[in-house]
Scaffold this active site. Structure first.
Site, mmCIF file in Angstrom:
data_model
loop_
_atom_site.group_PDB
_atom_site.id
_atom_site.type_symbol
_atom_site.label_atom_id
_atom_site.label_comp_id
_atom_site.label_asym_id
_atom_site.label_seq_id
_atom_site.Cartn_x
_atom_site.Cartn_y
_atom_site.Cartn_z
ATOM 1 N N LEU A 100 0.951 -0.939 0.138
ATOM 2 C CA LEU A 100 0.017 0.129 -0.023
ATOM 3 C C LEU A 100 1.067 1.198 -0.035
ATOM 4 O O LEU A 100 2.018 1.228 0.878
ATOM 5 C CB LEU A 100 -0.918 -0.117 1.359
ATOM 6 C CG LEU A 100 -1.923 -0.898 1.294
ATOM 7 C CD1 LEU A 100 -2.820 -1.172 2.680
ATOM 8 C CD2 LEU A 100 -3.130 -0.517 0.251
ATOM 9 N N ASP A 101 0.650 2.305 -0.862
ATOM 10 C CA ASP A 101 1.658 3.290 -0.965
ATOM 11 C C ASP A 101 1.536 4.118 0.301
ATOM 12 O O ASP A 101 0.676 4.036 1.293
ATOM 13 C CB ASP A 101 1.330 4.100 -2.245
ATOM 14 C CG ASP A 101 -0.072 4.802 -2.133
ATOM 15 O OD1 ASP A 101 -0.392 5.701 -1.361
ATOM 16 O OD2 ASP A 101 -0.684 4.624 -3.080
ATOM 17 N N PHE A 102 2.393 5.066 0.482
ATOM 18 C CA PHE A 102 2.630 6.070 1.447
ATOM 19 C C PHE A 102 1.328 6.659 2.262
ATOM 20 O O PHE A 102 1.298 6.776 3.049
ATOM 21 C CB PHE A 102 3.585 7.176 1.365
ATOM 22 C CG PHE A 102 4.423 7.860 2.667
ATOM 23 C CD1 PHE A 102 5.236 7.268 3.332
ATOM 24 C CD2 PHE A 102 4.218 8.937 2.660
ATOM 25 C CE1 PHE A 102 5.578 7.783 4.402
ATOM 26 C CE2 PHE A 102 4.570 9.764 3.677
ATOM 27 C CZ PHE A 102 5.510 9.319 4.606
ATOM 28 N N ARG A 200 -5.021 4.664 -8.264
ATOM 29 C CA ARG A 200 -4.489 6.118 -8.329
ATOM 30 C C ARG A 200 -4.458 6.282 -9.897
ATOM 31 O O ARG A 200 -4.808 7.258 -10.386
ATOM 32 C CB ARG A 200 -3.160 6.470 -7.431
ATOM 33 C CG ARG A 200 -3.642 6.261 -5.981
ATOM 34 C CD ARG A 200 -2.328 6.731 -5.044
ATOM 35 N NE ARG A 200 -2.648 6.590 -3.762
ATOM 36 C CZ ARG A 200 -3.294 7.422 -2.820
ATOM 37 N NH1 ARG A 200 -3.791 8.595 -3.558
ATOM 38 N NH2 ARG A 200 -3.433 7.277 -1.491
#
Length: 261
Positions: A100-102, A200
């Site tokens: 999962l991104d930042f 995204r």
């Protein structure tokens, strides 16, 4: 089970590495030197450099509710917080399943079994997310969610240093529009892949920024009411579902290998 599969399942080696060990004469089945054509009989002992492989029957899986502002990584050269900073030291060797991104939060599976992590990551289990985007959901976006999309420029929504430009998005397994407004919209979506910042980038194609992204399920595992920054062990039902999944996955992999020969 094929010999390289057995080695990969019960040791730190991958199948490719196992093949190299076999080819270099470092693997024995009982007292016989193994070859790539060797058949592993049930109950037979396998040795690497004279040391017997102890079958690993037990493994542990946990669910962690990743917080925003954490990296899914072992460490960060820039000193940013990583998920292992929030987990107890006994989980430092656990492998994460996907990322999962930042700026995202939600369900993250970790396990002490590399083969289990690999099987889950390579699967087409549905990953379910709650998403908030700026602006409304258009007919074009709905069509793309239903039919898939190929974009020659999917850089919007990706990391600034990413070299990925074009991307193919598969049709969503499920979507539900929870709120549709010109200011912002909310959706619940399920996808069966996990490409680099896939969601995204998908909404970025349509000029929409993902304001919030939270993963709430990964296949048969659900986040439920687990607080942000906390972890829990798999339930008995989740372990049962996982064992069923692994059995099916192993059967599929064996059939793939057989079809190549």
């Amino acid at each position: 089970m094929r010999l390289n599969q057995y080695i990969a399942h019960h040791t730190k080696y991958s199948r490719r590495e196992a093949d190299k060990l076999i080819e270099s004469g470092r693997v024995n089945i009982e007292k016989t030197k193994a070859t790539l054509q060797s058949v592993l009989q049930e109950g037979a002992s396998v040795f690497i450099d004279g040391k017997r492989i102890v079958p690993k029957e037990q493994f542990t899986c946990i669910v962690y509710h990743k917080q925003k502002g954490e990296l899914v990584s072992k460490s960060d050269e820039r000193g940013r917080r990583v998920i292992y900073d929030s987990l107890e030291s006994r989980f430092k060797h656990f492998v994460y399943v996907g990322r999962l991104d930042f700026a995202s939060e939600g369900l993250l599976i970790l396990t002490d079994s590399t083969p289990v992590a690999k099987a889950l990551m390579e699967s087409h289990l549905e990953r379910t997310y709650l998403i908030k985007i700026d602006g409304e959901v258009t007919k074009e976006m709905i069509n793309a969610m239903e039919e898939g999309l190929v974009s020659e420029d999917a850089r919007v929504g990706g990391h600034s240093k990413s070299e990925i430009v074009a991307m193919e998005f598969a049709a969503f397994a499920y979507y539900e529009i929870l709120k549709n407004d010109k200011k912002y919209s909310k959706l619940k979506v399920s996808i069966t892949e996990g490409k680099n910042r896939e969601l995204r980038r998908f909404f970025g194609v349509f000029g929409r920024e993902v304001l919030d992204l939270r993963r709430i399920a990964y296949g048969f595992v659900n986040l439920n009411a687990l607080p942000c920054g906390k972890k829990r062990y798999f339930t008995k039902e989740e372990y049962k579902s996982l064992h069923t999944f692994l059995k099916e996955h192993s059967t599929k992999e064996s059939k793939k290998i057989e079809s190549r020969h």
